[in-house]
Design an enzyme around this catalytic site. Structure first.
Site, PDB file in Angstrom:
ATOM      1  N   GLU A  69       0.841  -1.190   0.000  1.00 13.72           N
ATOM      2  CA  GLU A  69       0.000   0.000   0.000  1.00 13.72           C
ATOM      3  C   GLU A  69       0.880   1.245   0.000  1.00 13.72           C
ATOM      4  O   GLU A  69       1.817   1.353   0.801  1.00 13.72           O
ATOM      5  CB  GLU A  69      -0.915   0.014   1.230  1.00 13.72           C
ATOM      6  N   ASN A  96       5.275   1.837  -3.745  1.00 16.99           N
ATOM      7  CA  ASN A  96       4.486   2.014  -4.953  1.00 16.99           C
ATOM      8  C   ASN A  96       4.452   0.713  -5.749  1.00 16.99           C
ATOM      9  O   ASN A  96       5.495   0.115  -6.020  1.00 16.99           O
ATOM     10  CB  ASN A  96       5.083   3.131  -5.811  1.00 16.99           C
ATOM     11  N   ASP A 118      -8.458   1.207  -7.633  1.00 19.18           N
ATOM     12  CA  ASP A 118      -8.961   2.448  -8.214  1.00 19.18           C
ATOM     13  C   ASP A 118      -9.317   2.186  -9.675  1.00 19.18           C
ATOM     14  O   ASP A 118      -8.480   1.720 -10.448  1.00 19.18           O
ATOM     15  CB  ASP A 118      -7.890   3.526  -8.122  1.00 19.18           C
ATOM     16  N   LYS A 122     -11.430   7.225 -16.669  1.00 21.33           N
ATOM     17  CA  LYS A 122     -11.173   7.977 -17.890  1.00 21.33           C
ATOM     18  C   LYS A 122     -10.171   7.245 -18.773  1.00 21.33           C
ATOM     19  O   LYS A 122      -9.186   6.685 -18.292  1.00 21.33           O
ATOM     20  CB  LYS A 122     -10.659   9.377 -17.550  1.00 21.33           C
ATOM     21  N   ASP A 154     -16.332  -3.875  -7.477  1.00 21.51           N
ATOM     22  CA  ASP A 154     -17.762  -3.613  -7.641  1.00 21.51           C
ATOM     23  C   ASP A 154     -18.001  -2.775  -8.889  1.00 21.51           C
ATOM     24  O   ASP A 154     -19.151  -2.478  -9.223  1.00 21.51           O
ATOM     25  CB  ASP A 154     -18.323  -2.870  -6.428  1.00 21.51           C
ATOM     26  N   THR A 191     -13.181  -7.380   1.852  1.00 23.18           N
ATOM     27  CA  THR A 191     -12.443  -6.171   2.179  1.00 23.18           C
ATOM     28  C   THR A 191     -13.411  -5.170   2.798  1.00 23.18           C
ATOM     29  O   THR A 191     -14.635  -5.372   2.798  1.00 23.18           O
ATOM     30  CB  THR A 191     -11.825  -5.537   0.920  1.00 23.18           C
ATOM     31  N   GLU A 192     -12.884  -4.059   3.308  1.00 24.98           N
ATOM     32  CA  GLU A 192     -13.744  -3.020   3.861  1.00 24.98           C
ATOM     33  C   GLU A 192     -14.674  -2.457   2.787  1.00 24.98           C
ATOM     34  O   GLU A 192     -15.877  -2.266   3.027  1.00 24.98           O
ATOM     35  CB  GLU A 192     -12.895  -1.880   4.439  1.00 24.98           C
ATOM     36  N   TYR A 193     -14.133  -2.211   1.593  1.00 25.61           N
ATOM     37  CA  TYR A 193     -14.960  -1.691   0.505  1.00 25.61           C
ATOM     38  C   TYR A 193     -16.015  -2.703   0.091  1.00 25.61           C
ATOM     39  O   TYR A 193     -17.155  -2.344  -0.229  1.00 25.61           O
ATOM     40  CB  TYR A 193     -14.083  -1.337  -0.699  1.00 25.61           C
ATOM     41  N   GLU A 194     -15.657  -3.968   0.080  1.00 24.26           N
ATOM     42  CA  GLU A 194     -16.602  -5.006  -0.321  1.00 24.26           C
ATOM     43  C   GLU A 194     -17.799  -5.034   0.616  1.00 24.26           C
ATOM     44  O   GLU A 194     -18.949  -5.150   0.174  1.00 24.26           O
ATOM     45  CB  GLU A 194     -15.894  -6.351  -0.322  1.00 24.26           C
TER      46      GLU A 194
END
Length: 214
Positions: A69, A96, A118, A122, A154, A191-194
């Site tokens: 991360e 990175n 992420d 675009k 997602d 994950t937290e986002y999931e």
């Protein structure tokens, strides 16, 4: 999303070298010595706050996990989880992902996890996606012959563009789910986002891919 600055994060990361590797370049080709065992190495690129990688390490003690991360203010939360878990098969890298080849040798990794990366929606930002061909080239280098990429998101647009990227690269697609939480897949760790997106009713997309060996 704007990150809250945590000026103390750098010092805290440095205070736990048993979890946060401060000079990962020196570990290239020697990760099994770092872990002091011969277990397979699984990495998560973009580990975020660390819920997934920590729970995976707890559930699979015979595998070594490395969470990668870039953001100090984010990975410090992963460190908190690692400290609380008190496990020896988890390391964290505050680096990175574009520099993976500086930290891992050829064939040194057995699996790469890409979770809720992420989407960079675009077109002009496509090269920043972690499933873009330049990243695939790096994964191909560090993965062993049986290595796999496990990808969850997602974001349907990112998922579709990633499947296309895998296909264009000539990879083998071994698993696809367009609605993971309503599938028969077993052993999923969120994950937290999931957790957040699934509660909002978003379908979770998942794929498993591998590189051709001939």
């Amino acid at each position: 999303m704007r990150l809250r600055n945590k000026p103390w994060a750098k010092d805290k990361l440095a205070a736990y070298p048993q979890y946060v590797i401060g000079n990962p370049e020196s570990c290239k080709g020697n990760w099994q010595q770092v872990f002091e065992n011969n277990q397979p190495i699984y990495i998560e690129v973009g580990t975020g706050k660390g819920q997934f990688i920590t729970e995976m390490a707890k559930a699979h003690p015979t595998i070594n996990f490395i969470g990668i991360e870039l953001q100090e203010s984010v990975i410090v939360s992963a460190l908190d989880l690692a400290i609380a878990a008190d496990i020896s098969n988890l390391k964290l890298l505050n680096v990175n992902a574009e520099d993976l080849l500086n930290y891992f040798d050829q064939n040194e990794v057995s699996r790469v996890y890409l979770n809720f990366s992420d989407p960079w929606p675009k077109k002009r930002h496509a090269k920043r996606r972690l499933t873009y061909r330049t990243f695939l080239e790096m994964y191909e280098t560090i993965l062993n012959s049986d290595g796999e990429i496990h990808f969850k998101t997602d974001n349907r647009g990112l998922f579709e563009s990633s499947l296309m990227s895998f296909s264009d690269y000539g990879m083998l697609l071994t698993y696809v789910s367009l609605d993971l939480h309503n599938s028969e897949y077993e052993g999923n760790i969120m994950t937290e986002y999931e957790e957040k997106f699934s509660k909002m009713g978003h379908p979770i997309y998942r794929s498993e891919t591998r590189f051709r060996t001939n």
